[in-house]
Design an enzyme around this catalytic site. Structure first.
Site, PDB file in Angstrom:
ATOM      1  N   LYS A  72       6.006  33.372 -18.756  1.00  0.00           N
ATOM      2  CA  LYS A  72       6.599  33.614 -17.328  1.00  0.00           C
ATOM      3  C   LYS A  72       7.675  32.688 -16.967  1.00  0.00           C
ATOM      4  O   LYS A  72       8.692  33.212 -16.579  1.00  0.00           O
ATOM      5  CB  LYS A  72       5.462  33.441 -16.171  1.00  0.00           C
ATOM      6  CG  LYS A  72       4.192  34.700 -16.341  1.00  0.00           C
ATOM      7  CD  LYS A  72       3.033  34.442 -15.468  1.00  0.00           C
ATOM      8  CE  LYS A  72       2.199  33.507 -15.800  1.00  0.00           C
ATOM      9  NZ  LYS A  72       1.040  33.347 -15.417  1.00  0.00           N
ATOM     10  N   SER A  77       0.571  31.803 -21.776  1.00  0.00           N
ATOM     11  CA  SER A  77       0.684  32.587 -20.583  1.00  0.00           C
ATOM     12  C   SER A  77       1.642  31.841 -19.649  1.00  0.00           C
ATOM     13  O   SER A  77       2.510  32.406 -18.806  1.00  0.00           O
ATOM     14  CB  SER A  77      -0.793  32.483 -19.946  1.00  0.00           C
ATOM     15  OG  SER A  77      -0.729  32.837 -18.684  1.00  0.00           O
ATOM     16  N   ASP A 114       1.108  39.465 -19.855  1.00  0.00           N
ATOM     17  CA  ASP A 114       0.079  38.251 -19.407  1.00  0.00           C
ATOM     18  C   ASP A 114      -0.461  38.788 -18.105  1.00  0.00           C
ATOM     19  O   ASP A 114      -1.647  38.208 -18.147  1.00  0.00           O
ATOM     20  CB  ASP A 114       1.441  37.035 -18.955  1.00  0.00           C
ATOM     21  CG  ASP A 114       0.491  35.974 -18.477  1.00  0.00           C
ATOM     22  OD1 ASP A 114      -0.517  35.330 -19.135  1.00  0.00           O
ATOM     23  OD2 ASP A 114       0.773  35.662 -17.188  1.00  0.00           O
ATOM     24  N   HIS A 169       6.337  23.622 -12.745  1.00  0.00           N
ATOM     25  CA  HIS A 169       5.005  24.442 -12.861  1.00  0.00           C
ATOM     26  C   HIS A 169       3.965  23.447 -13.040  1.00  0.00           C
ATOM     27  O   HIS A 169       3.786  22.470 -13.498  1.00  0.00           O
ATOM     28  CB  HIS A 169       4.779  25.339 -13.990  1.00  0.00           C
ATOM     29  CG  HIS A 169       3.524  26.342 -13.950  1.00  0.00           C
ATOM     30  ND1 HIS A 169       3.517  27.505 -13.280  1.00  0.00           N
ATOM     31  CD2 HIS A 169       2.641  25.861 -14.603  1.00  0.00           C
ATOM     32  CE1 HIS A 169       2.268  27.842 -13.521  1.00  0.00           C
ATOM     33  NE2 HIS A 169       1.760  26.874 -14.227  1.00  0.00           N
ATOM     34  N   ARG A 212      -8.695  37.799 -19.547  1.00  0.00           N
ATOM     35  CA  ARG A 212      -9.264  36.353 -19.944  1.00  0.00           C
ATOM     36  C   ARG A 212     -10.335  35.853 -18.513  1.00  0.00           C
ATOM     37  O   ARG A 212     -11.440  35.338 -18.951  1.00  0.00           O
ATOM     38  CB  ARG A 212      -8.185  35.434 -19.982  1.00  0.00           C
ATOM     39  CG  ARG A 212      -7.471  35.619 -21.502  1.00  0.00           C
ATOM     40  CD  ARG A 212      -6.257  34.846 -21.431  1.00  0.00           C
ATOM     41  NE  ARG A 212      -6.605  33.740 -21.103  1.00  0.00           N
ATOM     42  CZ  ARG A 212      -5.402  32.846 -20.618  1.00  0.00           C
ATOM     43  NH1 ARG A 212      -4.415  33.304 -20.254  1.00  0.00           N
ATOM     44  NH2 ARG A 212      -5.809  31.506 -20.560  1.00  0.00           N
TER      45      ARG A 212
HETATM   46  N1  URA Z   1      -1.827  29.629 -15.165  1.00  0.00           N
HETATM   47  C1  URA Z   1      -1.423  30.733 -15.843  1.00  0.00           C
HETATM   48  O1  URA Z   1      -0.499  31.100 -15.386  1.00  0.00           O
HETATM   49  N2  URA Z   1      -1.844  31.058 -17.056  1.00  0.00           N
HETATM   50  C2  URA Z   1      -3.063  30.617 -17.473  1.00  0.00           C
HETATM   51  O2  URA Z   1      -3.481  30.975 -18.527  1.00  0.00           O
HETATM   52  C3  URA Z   1      -3.635  29.457 -16.833  1.00  0.00           C
HETATM   53  C4  URA Z   1      -3.183  29.164 -15.607  1.00  0.00           C
END
Ligand code: URA
Length: 426
Positions: free
Chosen positions: A190, A186, A164, A85, A171
């Site tokens: 995932k 967050s 999320d 990621h 947010r």
């Molecule tokens: N990417 C995400 O998936 N969540 C965040 O809070 C910031 C970047």
């Protein structure tokens, strides 16, 4: 689950107290089900941004976000699973060559990706520039492709960490994206829900990234590495430079074309370097430390896996990619060396040209973007091309040109090269 008052939970965090496990479980669940209102969650998110969270609170918050949806079962996949990621950068197309490369070396890469918003691009937008390619797979298709080819890049389903999905949108409009506990939970909720066995994080640092300072990036990386470990996902992070865009292209189809060059054994040196650095970390984390990703790029195995992965999702790897109708070449005014290329300015320029979207529902222009002709350190003569602005709409070129105008600094002396990989956190 016992009921709490949302106002009490907000007050507790506002006054700097530690939230209890039961409070966290309740507030995340109640918000997901619509029983805590957006304005209450917004107030809590701001209190978290201002007062922070301790490691046990972040771990529990992440667990509650995972529990808000489904956790994928990848037990039908016999190869070791490992994902990557990136926290988001400009010209960051690394997932495209990296996923098939790591799969070609014996691991399985379950890559659930997103779309771009603002100045950073999204992997799905880039791949959708390939004619026929589709981002949406069912869970059964996802697992079958992972078991068969070892590489999948697709959209995350609605049932993956739905808390999320809701919280991130909130947010975004309440100035609370930047809270490290919220970013870490967050991302990790995932990735853990996706079922991967190991994870490599590319935490970007610099003006083109979320994290502008190395200290903040290190804290985010440490928080995510700990969260991964606590949930049984072997996690390693690289901190990498995002002051300069990656490679020579920023956009959608132009980034796919550059990724294919890397898979064909060519491509810009920085894209190849970062792809190989992340591939080595992923293979190591997957328990395949002897695999040789450089050889898999050279001998065409990574390209074969790319073609199979694109075809499996309906794409034609041989189809011509969309090209922009309008192209404006910008030339150097003086002789010298390219000292710096401001990633943020180039990212915004590509966005203004149509490569990105301002609102989630906007379409993107696949052919739009910026193509650099020079990299930092390159010598340049007055009149030589520095970069191209590309768009499907002539009326967008001036806005892109205005953003890009100050992006490149030319100096009399060659700059000292900056390292691409700044640190490693394990
Ligand atoms: N990417 C995400 O998936 N969540 C965040 O809070 C910031 C970047």
């Amino acid at each position: 689950m016992g009921a709490f008052s949302a106002v009490d939970v907000i007050r507790a965090k506002r006054d700097g107290h530690v939230l209890s496990d039961a409070q966290i479980d309740w507030v995340v669940d109640a918000y997901t089900r619509g029983q805590v209102a957006d304005e209450q969650m917004a107030a809590l998110a701001m209190a978290i941004l201002l007062n922070g969270m301790g490691a046990p609170e972040i771990a529990r918050w992440t667990a509650a976000m995972i529990a808000s949806g489904e956790r994928l079962d990848l037990s039908a996949v016999t190869r070791p699973t490992v994902d990557k990621h990136s926290t988001g950068g400009v010209g960051d197309k690394i997932t495209l060559p990296l996923t098939p490369l790591v799969a070609a070396c014996g691991a399985a890469v379950p890559q659930l990706s997103g779309r771009g918003l603002g100045h950073t691009g999204g992997t799905l937008d880039k791949l959708e520039s390939i004619p026929g390619w589709r981002a949406g797979l069912s869970n059964a298709e996802f697992v079958a492709q992972l078991a068969d080819i070892g590489a999948v890049i697709c959209a995350a389903g609605d049932q993956l960490a739905p808390a999320d999905r809701k919280l991130y949108a909130l947010r975004d409009v309440t100035g609370t994206v930047e809270a490290i506990p919220l970013i870490a939970s967050s991302i990790m909720s995932k990735k853990i829900a996706e079922g991967t066995g190991a994870l490599v994080l590319d935490v970007k640092v610099g003006p083109g990234a979320f994290m502008k300072s190395v200290e903040d990036a290190r804290e985010l990386a440490r928080t995510m590495v700990e969260l991964g470990g606590a949930h049984g996902v072997r996690t390693v992070a690289l901190l990498t430079d995002m002051s300069t865009p990656l490679g020579l292209t920023v956009g959608n189809a132009v980034e796919v074309a550059e990724s294919v060059e890397v898979l064909a054994g060519g491509g810009p040196a920085d894209v190849v370097e970062l792809t190989l650095a992340l591939a080595r970390e992923m293979l190591d984390a997957a328990g395949l430390p002897d695999a040789d990703p450089a050889a898999a790029l050279r001998d065409g195995r990574a390209m074969d896996t790319w073609r199979a992965m694109i075809r499996a999702q309906g794409g034609d790897p041989d189809a011509p990619l969309p090209v922009a109708r309008e192209v404006e070449v910008v030339r150097a005014h003086t002789d010298g060396y390219v000292a710096a290329i401001d990633a943020y300015a180039v990212g915004v320029a590509a966005w203004r040209l149509g490569a990105g979207r301002a609102r989630k529902e906007d379409p993107v222009d696949f052919g739009a973007g910026v193509v650099l002709h020079k990299r930092p350190g390159d010598p340049v003569r007055a009149g030589e091309p520095l970069y191209e602005l590309r768009s499907g709409r002539a009326d967008l070129i001036p806005a892109g040109a205005a953003e890009a105008a100050s992006a490149i600094t030319i100096s009399a002396e060659a700059p000292t090269p900056a390292p691409l990989v700044i640190d490693r956190i394990a």
